[in-house]
Write an enzyme that holds these catalytic residues in place. Structure first.
Site, mmCIF file in Angstrom:
data_model
loop_
_atom_site.group_PDB
_atom_site.id
_atom_site.type_symbol
_atom_site.label_atom_id
_atom_site.label_comp_id
_atom_site.label_asym_id
_atom_site.label_seq_id
_atom_site.Cartn_x
_atom_site.Cartn_y
_atom_site.Cartn_z
ATOM 1 N N ASN A 10 -2.259 7.162 10.722
ATOM 2 C CA ASN A 10 -1.372 6.250 9.902
ATOM 3 C C ASN A 10 -0.533 5.593 10.884
ATOM 4 O OD1 ASN A 10 0.193 4.446 8.235
ATOM 5 N ND2 ASN A 10 0.667 5.872 6.946
ATOM 6 N N TRP A 11 -0.504 4.732 11.482
ATOM 7 C CA TRP A 11 0.197 4.056 12.613
ATOM 8 C C TRP A 11 1.567 3.567 11.940
ATOM 9 C CZ3 TRP A 11 -2.918 1.184 16.831
ATOM 10 C CH2 TRP A 11 -3.813 1.864 17.424
ATOM 11 N N LYS A 12 1.579 3.393 10.905
ATOM 12 C CA LYS A 12 2.734 2.660 10.091
ATOM 13 C C LYS A 12 3.162 1.439 10.778
ATOM 14 C CE LYS A 12 3.831 7.461 8.416
ATOM 15 N NZ LYS A 12 4.868 8.336 7.931
ATOM 16 N N HIS A 96 1.237 5.347 -0.480
ATOM 17 C CA HIS A 96 1.940 5.913 0.156
ATOM 18 C C HIS A 96 3.310 6.019 -0.129
ATOM 19 C CE1 HIS A 96 3.987 7.395 3.923
ATOM 20 N NE2 HIS A 96 2.783 7.570 4.385
ATOM 21 N N GLU A 98 6.042 6.076 1.305
ATOM 22 C CA GLU A 98 7.167 5.115 2.041
ATOM 23 C C GLU A 98 6.976 3.562 1.166
ATOM 24 O OE1 GLU A 98 5.688 5.275 6.164
ATOM 25 O OE2 GLU A 98 6.778 7.489 6.016
ATOM 26 N N GLU A 168 0.555 14.333 0.555
ATOM 27 C CA GLU A 168 1.689 14.024 1.368
ATOM 28 C C GLU A 168 2.850 14.509 0.840
ATOM 29 O OE1 GLU A 168 0.528 11.435 4.910
ATOM 30 O OE2 GLU A 168 1.203 10.211 3.313
ATOM 31 N N GLY A 174 7.249 13.160 8.581
ATOM 32 C CA GLY A 174 8.395 12.867 9.606
ATOM 33 C C GLY A 174 9.592 13.643 10.132
ATOM 34 N N SER A 214 3.448 15.889 8.950
ATOM 35 C CA SER A 214 3.837 16.734 10.307
ATOM 36 C C SER A 214 2.767 17.288 10.709
ATOM 37 C CB SER A 214 5.139 17.476 10.053
ATOM 38 O OG SER A 214 6.341 16.673 9.840
ATOM 39 N N GLY A 235 0.793 10.720 10.948
ATOM 40 C CA GLY A 235 1.663 9.865 11.236
ATOM 41 C C GLY A 235 2.051 9.766 12.546
ATOM 42 N N GLY A 236 3.288 10.497 13.031
ATOM 43 C CA GLY A 236 3.845 10.247 14.434
ATOM 44 C C GLY A 236 2.651 10.787 15.653
HETATM 45 P P1 13P Z 1 3.878 12.231 10.057
HETATM 46 O O1 13P Z 1 2.655 12.725 10.472
HETATM 47 O O2 13P Z 1 4.799 11.575 10.887
HETATM 48 O O3 13P Z 1 4.988 13.379 9.136
HETATM 49 O O4 13P Z 1 3.704 11.254 8.832
HETATM 50 C C1 13P Z 1 2.612 11.476 7.735
HETATM 51 C C2 13P Z 1 2.364 10.414 6.999
HETATM 52 O O5 13P Z 1 3.423 9.954 6.097
HETATM 53 C C3 13P Z 1 1.098 9.839 7.390
HETATM 54 O O6 13P Z 1 0.833 9.056 6.268
#
Ligand code: 13P
Length: 251
Positions: A10-12, A96, A98, A168, A174, A214, A235-236
Site C-alpha cells: 500500500n503505497w498510500k 483502511h 487512515e 491492521e 507506521g 510495520s 506500507g512503508g
Molecule cells: P506500515 O507498513 O508503514 O506500518 O503501514 C501499514 C499499512 O497501513 C498498510 O496498509
C-alpha cells in the site's frame, strides 16, 4: 483449494509517477516468477500508466486505495468503482484505518462502498483493526468483530469469494512496532473462526487474511509462518523495491 499467499504493498500518498513506475517495474520483475500473488495499491494517478507498463499477469496485480460508494454523479474529486473496473483494475482497498480516521469512514459507509465495489466486479482488500486503547483494554477481538459484522458480513457467500481481509492494528501502522507473531495469529484465528460461524468452513478456509503494521524484510518470515497469516499489507516497506522483494521472498 489452498488460499492465496499475498504480499500487498500500500503505497498510500507516496511516489511521483516516474519513481512509481520504476518501483513497480522492479517489483513486478522479481515477483512474476513466484507462486505467490503480489498486489500494488498505488495512487489513482498511477493506475493507468502502470496498467500499460506491467504486463498483466495473475501474479502481479494493481489495486486502488479507495473508491466512492456511488457509481457516478456530482461528487467532485471522487473516483467510482465502475471507473476502476473499466480500467481493469482488479482490486480496491476499503476500510483502511487512515480513511476511517481522516475521512470519517464508518462501518455503515464501508458497507455501501463494499456493495459498490462488488457490483462493479472489483475484488476488495477489506481492512480492520483496533487502536492502542482498545488493545490495552483487551477488547481487540470484539472491536474487529463489530467492524466486520457491521460491514463485511452483509455480503453473501458468493461475494465473499472476492474478499481478502487485512488485519491492521492501528498501533502498529507506521510506528515500527509490529504485532508479535502470536498477537497476529490470535487475531487471524479469531477472524477465521468468525468467518466459519457466518459463512461456513469453505469460506473460512479459502479467505486470505493479511497482516499489516510495520511489516519489514526482517520480520515478514516469522509473521507469515503463522498458521492463519496468509501474507501482508505493507506500507512503508513497500516503497523500497529491495525490501519489498525481501518480503515477497519471505513466504
Ligand atoms: P506500515 O507498513 O508503514 O506500518 O503501514 C501499514 C499499512 O497501513 C498498510 O496498509
Amino acid at each position: 483449494m489452498a488460499r492465496k499467499k499475498i504480499a500487498a504493498g500500500n503505497w498510500k500518498m507516496n511516489t511521483n509517477i516516474d519513481d512509481g513506475i520504476a518501483l513497480a517495474v522492479a517489483v513486478a520483475d522479481a515477483a512474476r516468477s513466484k507462486d505467490t500473488v503480489t498486489i500494488l495499491a498505488v495512487p489513482f494517478t498511477h493506475l493507468y500508466p502502470l496498467q500499460k507498463k506491467i504486463k498483466s499477469s495473475s501474479k502481479v496485480l494493481l489495486a486502488a486505495q479507495n473508491c466512492h460508494h456511488k457509481a457516478s454523479g456530482a461528487f467532485t474529486g471522487e473516483i467510482s468503482a465502475p471507473m476502476l473496473a473499466a480500467m481493469k483494475v482488479p482490486y480496491v482497498i476499503l476500510g483502511h484505518s487512515e480513511r476511517r480516521e481522516y475521512n470519517h469512514e464508518d462501518n455503515a459507509l464501508l458497507s455501501l462502498k463494499l456493495r459498490a465495489a462488488l457490483d462493479a466486479g472489483l475484488k476488495v482488500i477489506f481492512c480492520c483493526g483496533e487502536g492502542l486503547d482498545i488493545r490495552k483494554a483487551n477488547a481487540h477481538v470484539a472491536h474487529v468483530k463489530k467492524q466486520l459484522t457491521e460491514s463485511l458480513f452483509q455480503l453473501t457467500i458468493a461475494e465473499m469469494k472476492n474478499i481478502v481481509i487485512a488485519y491492521e492494528p492501528i498501533w502498529a501502522i507506521g510506528t515500527g512496532e509490529t504485532a508479535s507473531p502470536a498477537q497476529a495469529q490470535e487475531m487471524h484465528a479469531a477472524i477465521r473462526s468468525m468467518l466459519q460461524k457466518k459463512y461456513g468452513k469453505r469460506i473460512a478456509e479459502n479467505t486470505s487474511i493479511l497482516y499489516g503494521g510495520s511489516v519489514k524484510g526482517n520480520n515478514a518470515k516469522e509473521l507469515f509462518s503463522q498458521a492463519d497469516v496468509d501474507g501482508g499489507l505493507v506500507g512503508g516497506s513497500s516503497l523500497n523495491a529491495t525490501e519489498f522483494v525481501q518480503i515477497i521472498n519471505a513466504f
